[in-house]
Design an enzyme around this catalytic site. Structure first.
Site, PDB file in Angstrom:
ATOM      1  N   HIS A  45       0.831  -1.210   0.000  1.00 21.89           N
ATOM      2  CA  HIS A  45       0.000   0.000   0.000  1.00 21.89           C
ATOM      3  C   HIS A  45       0.865   1.259   0.000  1.00 21.89           C
ATOM      4  O   HIS A  45       0.581   2.221  -0.711  1.00 21.89           O
ATOM      5  CB  HIS A  45      -0.924  -0.032   1.214  1.00 21.89           C
ATOM      6  N   GLU A  48       2.287   1.882  -3.427  1.00 22.95           N
ATOM      7  CA  GLU A  48       1.264   2.494  -4.287  1.00 22.95           C
ATOM      8  C   GLU A  48       1.184   4.006  -4.063  1.00 22.95           C
ATOM      9  O   GLU A  48       1.049   4.786  -5.002  1.00 22.95           O
ATOM     10  CB  GLU A  48      -0.085   1.825  -4.021  1.00 22.95           C
ATOM     11  N   HIS A  49       1.286   4.438  -2.815  1.00 17.46           N
ATOM     12  CA  HIS A  49       1.276   5.872  -2.515  1.00 17.46           C
ATOM     13  C   HIS A  49       2.522   6.556  -3.056  1.00 17.46           C
ATOM     14  O   HIS A  49       2.449   7.622  -3.670  1.00 17.46           O
ATOM     15  CB  HIS A  49       1.222   6.086  -0.997  1.00 17.46           C
ATOM     16  N   GLU A 125      -4.332   7.701   7.711  1.00 22.64           N
ATOM     17  CA  GLU A 125      -5.329   6.802   7.123  1.00 22.64           C
ATOM     18  C   GLU A 125      -5.619   5.637   8.059  1.00 22.64           C
ATOM     19  O   GLU A 125      -6.779   5.246   8.257  1.00 22.64           O
ATOM     20  CB  GLU A 125      -4.813   6.298   5.776  1.00 22.64           C
TER      21      GLU A 125
END
Length: 407
Positions: A45, A48-49, A125
């Site tokens: 994740h 991906e950022h 998040e």
């Protein structure tokens, strides 16, 4: 649908849609949190950022302006088994969409200072998810269902694992997991397949060959996770081992889940909400992965009614496995077919469908074949699928719920 496999192993698939002037383009990577070692939980994740912070000679702002100057959109998502990089564009800008996606995964500008800033974003998040009980309860359920396994860990990671990730870790992740044999480039809408193959050959020439390592097999363990809250609302999630996407029993299990809690006419909704008023939100779903699945039930209820709600859920589940009717089967079968066909009316629906079928079966599967498999499910198969799932171990996650004994 058309499919071409390049010499590198990269698969290029397309679906032309007459009357459409736009296109959806996506690179689908067979990697996600399930592929992570425990100390690097969350790296898929975070990767991906980070690629959006600059790639291929463009800064983060340059990337945003490049796609938005042509009216497009560039995005990405990560789950437990896949990471997707996607672009929505007018058809004439497909080359730009492919170029940008190729830069993101092949030429990212990983910078230590940017990494620290983006870690803060991901930690926010994670904090937001933990403050939202009806979000975090599914991570708790996953952890209980697949204890001490990669499949049981959060996609977002933990504070400790996120803080530990370095630029070198990101580079190694890209090198190990973004190999041509584990990637599929898909476009749907107003797209020419041969031109898409040419673009893929040009822009993805730097990909390493081979495939990502296969993740460890999953083992459903079952167990309990208990969370506390001062809210008047209580949350319950139950989980049972279920078939994977390619399992022969998958469609029967999915239809059983739909009959139990897939809509307003389902048994859980009718009995818990409409007849007894015990829950505002209640539903079931079946999440498939490559080698296993999870059948889950979620309910949000007032704390004072939580025990009654939990008991009624147990009763509905036990009864459904023996008494699902032909009418219910016909209804959920029709809903499944309608849902599939409706989803295919958009370029993104087509692109996601094509990618999913290739990643699951290694080939193109026409929607008519899926519909035929759904049609084959008869009353005994749907009941047997329910009995099989419910007869095994179970997982349970609660937030603000009193202790409930399993039936």
């Amino acid at each position: 649908m058309k499919l071409t496999t390049l010499p590198s192993g990269l698969r290029v698939a397309s679906r032309q849609m007459p009357g459409i002037e736009t296109a959806a383009v996506g690179l689908y990577a067979e990697t996600g949190s399930r592929y992570e070692a425990a100390p690097l939980n969350g790296i898929a994740h975070l990767f991906e950022h980070m690629v959006f912070k600059g790639a291929g000679g463009r800064s983060a702002r340059d990337i945003s302006e490049a796609i938005e100057d042509v009216g497009g959109d560039l995005n990405a998502s990560t789950d437990r088994e896949t990471t997707n990089f996607t672009a929505s564009v007018m058809a004439e800008h497909i080359p730009l969409g492919v170029e940008l996606i190729a830069d993101l995964v092949q030429r990212p500008h990983f910078n230590a200072d940017e990494l620290e800033r983006e870690k803060d974003v991901v930690l926010q998040e994670l904090g937001e998810a933990r403050d939202t009980p009806n979000d975090i309860i599914f991570d708790d359920l996953q952890s209980a269902a697949f204890a001490d396994q990669a499949l049981g860990r959060s996609v977002l990671g933990t504070e400790e694992s996120i803080e530990a990730i370095t630029v070198e870790d990101l580079e190694a992740w890209r090198s190990d997991h973004y190999r041509a044999g584990s990637l599929t480039l898909v476009a749907a809408g107003k797209v020419d397949h041969e031109r898409l193959v040419e673009l893929a050959s040009t822009h993805f020439a730097a990909l390493a060959t081979g495939c990502s390592d296969t993740p460890e097999p999953a083992r459903f363990t079952g167990g309990d996770r208990v969370g506390r809250t001062t809210s008047d609302q209580a949350h319950l999630a139950l989980g049972f081992g279920a078939p994977g996407q390619s399992d022969a029993d998958y469609y029967a299990a999915r239809l059983f889940s739909d009959a139990v809690g897939g809509g307003m006419s389902s048994r859980l909704f009718q009995q818990l909400r409409e007849e007894r008023g015990l829950a505002y939100s209640v539903y079931s779903m079946l999440q498939p992965w490559a080698d296993t699945g999870l059948f889950s039930i979620y309910a949000a209820t007032a704390r004072r009614q939580s025990a009654a709600a939990a008991q009624l859920i147990e009763e509905v589940l036990a009864d459904a496995a023996e008494t699902i009717t032909e009418r219910e089967l016909m209804r959920v079968r029709t809903q499944a077919k309608a849902g599939l066909l409706m989803s295919l009316e958009s370029p993104w629906g087509q692109a996601h469908y094509v990618a999913r079928q290739i990643q699951t079966y290694g080939r193109l599967v026409e929607p008519s074949e899926v519909i035929a498999d759904v049609e084959k499910v008869d009353l005994e198969r749907i009941r047997e699928a329910g009995r099989k799932m419910l007869s095994g171990a179970r997982a349970r996650a609660t937030i603000g719920f009193p202790a409930v004994r399993a039936a």
